[in-house]
Design an enzyme around this catalytic site. Structure first.
Site, short mmCIF file in Angstrom:
data_model
loop_
_atom_site.label_atom_id
_atom_site.label_comp_id
_atom_site.label_asym_id
_atom_site.label_seq_id
_atom_site.Cartn_x
_atom_site.Cartn_y
_atom_site.Cartn_z
N ASP A 1 0.84 -1.20 0.00
CA ASP A 1 0.00 0.00 0.00
C ASP A 1 0.88 1.25 0.00
O ASP A 1 2.00 1.21 0.50
CB ASP A 1 -0.88 0.02 1.25
CG ASP A 1 -1.94 -1.07 1.22
OD1 ASP A 1 -2.52 -1.29 0.14
OD2 ASP A 1 -2.19 -1.70 2.26
N TYR B 1 6.16 -8.61 8.60
CA TYR B 1 5.84 -7.18 8.68
C TYR B 1 6.00 -6.66 10.10
O TYR B 1 5.72 -7.38 11.07
CB TYR B 1 4.37 -6.93 8.29
CG TYR B 1 4.03 -7.24 6.87
CD1 TYR B 1 4.10 -6.27 5.87
CD2 TYR B 1 3.61 -8.52 6.50
CE1 TYR B 1 3.77 -6.57 4.56
CE2 TYR B 1 3.28 -8.83 5.19
CZ TYR B 1 3.37 -7.84 4.23
OH TYR B 1 3.04 -8.14 2.92
N ASP C 1 -6.28 2.06 7.42
CA ASP C 1 -4.93 2.61 7.58
C ASP C 1 -5.01 4.12 7.77
O ASP C 1 -6.09 4.72 7.73
CB ASP C 1 -4.00 2.21 6.42
CG ASP C 1 -4.43 2.83 5.08
OD1 ASP C 1 -4.83 4.01 5.06
OD2 ASP C 1 -4.36 2.13 4.05
N ARG D 1 -3.63 -4.89 7.22
CA ARG D 1 -4.65 -3.89 7.57
C ARG D 1 -5.91 -4.55 8.14
O ARG D 1 -6.50 -4.07 9.11
CB ARG D 1 -5.03 -3.05 6.34
CG ARG D 1 -4.00 -2.00 6.00
CD ARG D 1 -4.43 -1.18 4.81
NE ARG D 1 -4.54 -1.97 3.60
CZ ARG D 1 -5.58 -1.92 2.76
NH1 ARG D 1 -6.61 -1.11 2.99
NH2 ARG D 1 -5.59 -2.64 1.66
#
Length: 226
Positions: free
Chosen positions: A41, A70, A84, A174
């Site tokens: 993203d 991550y 987000d 997310r």
């Protein structure tokens, strides 16, 4: 000499897109056939596995299928439509979960879980990209996907919860952040996300994005070959 072909590991910067990385590399290498092994993203940073040349873009599937890692920062108490920091705030809540409550909630997201992709995603349903629909205010049912997740808590200083996530391909961090916020009953969104690893490729091996167009930078020497 021949144009450079191979795998280039790039640390994508905040605000940049996968599409931008591809076009920067086309400019630099004069090779049209450039792909990547999994997008990030715009708000996210970290490992982008860029595939330069037809021989390498053909391999994208074997890289797409690899596990990822991550580092994510969840902002508790604030829910956004895109899950987000780039999204619009749709809910706020002032309850402050204890560390024990956070640990217990995270316990529900260890191992194999079912996950619904976010409405704001590039996933296509009946030929329409979900985020195009989302921007027009349309929500559609999304198929749940089975993913595998391991989460460690790095730090918790309310409202910020930093976690390290090891996960299988196709996991949406997310959605994970959003779902954790729902379980904690305070809501949450991701304020930052960094991909630290993709398959065997680690963030420490990446070049910074701005190096791509630096004529002094020896790009061919950083290419990996399989």
């Amino acid at each position: 000499g021949a144009p450079p072909m191979g795998i280039l590991l790039v640390n994508k910067q905040k605000g940049s897109t996968s599409f931008r990385l591809v076009s920067l590399l086309r400019k630099r290498t004069r090779i049209q056939k450039i792909g990547h092994a999994g997008t990030l993203d715009p708000f996210a940073t970290g490992v982008m596995v860029m595939l330069i040349g037809r021989e390498y873009t053909k391999l994208s599937n074997q890289f797409l299928n690899s596990n990822k890692q991550y580092k994510a920062t969840l902002h508790l108490g604030v829910t956004t439509d895109s899950y987000d920091i780039d999204g619009a705030i749709i809910d706020t809540n002032s309850s402050v979960p204890t560390l024990v409550q956070v640990q217990s909630a995270i316990g529900q997201f260890q191992g194999e879980i079912w996950q619904t992709p976010p409405m704001f995603s590039a996933k296509k349903i009946k030929g329409q990209k979900l985020y195009d629909l989302a921007r027009r205010g349309i929500t559609v049912a999304r198929e749940k996907a089975r993913v595998s997740v391991q989460i460690q808590i790095l730090t918790y200083n309310y409202p910020l919860l930093e976690i390290l996530v090891d996960c299988s391909k196709g996991t949406y961090i997310r959605s994970l952040g959003h779902d954790l916020g729902q379980v904690l009953q305070c809501g949450a969104h991701l304020s930052s996300l960094q991909r630290t690893q993709s398959g065997n490729f680690h963030i420490s091996e990446c070049i910074e994005e701005e190096k791509i167009l630096d004529p002094q930078f020896d790009l061919p020497s950083r290419l990996k070959h399989v």
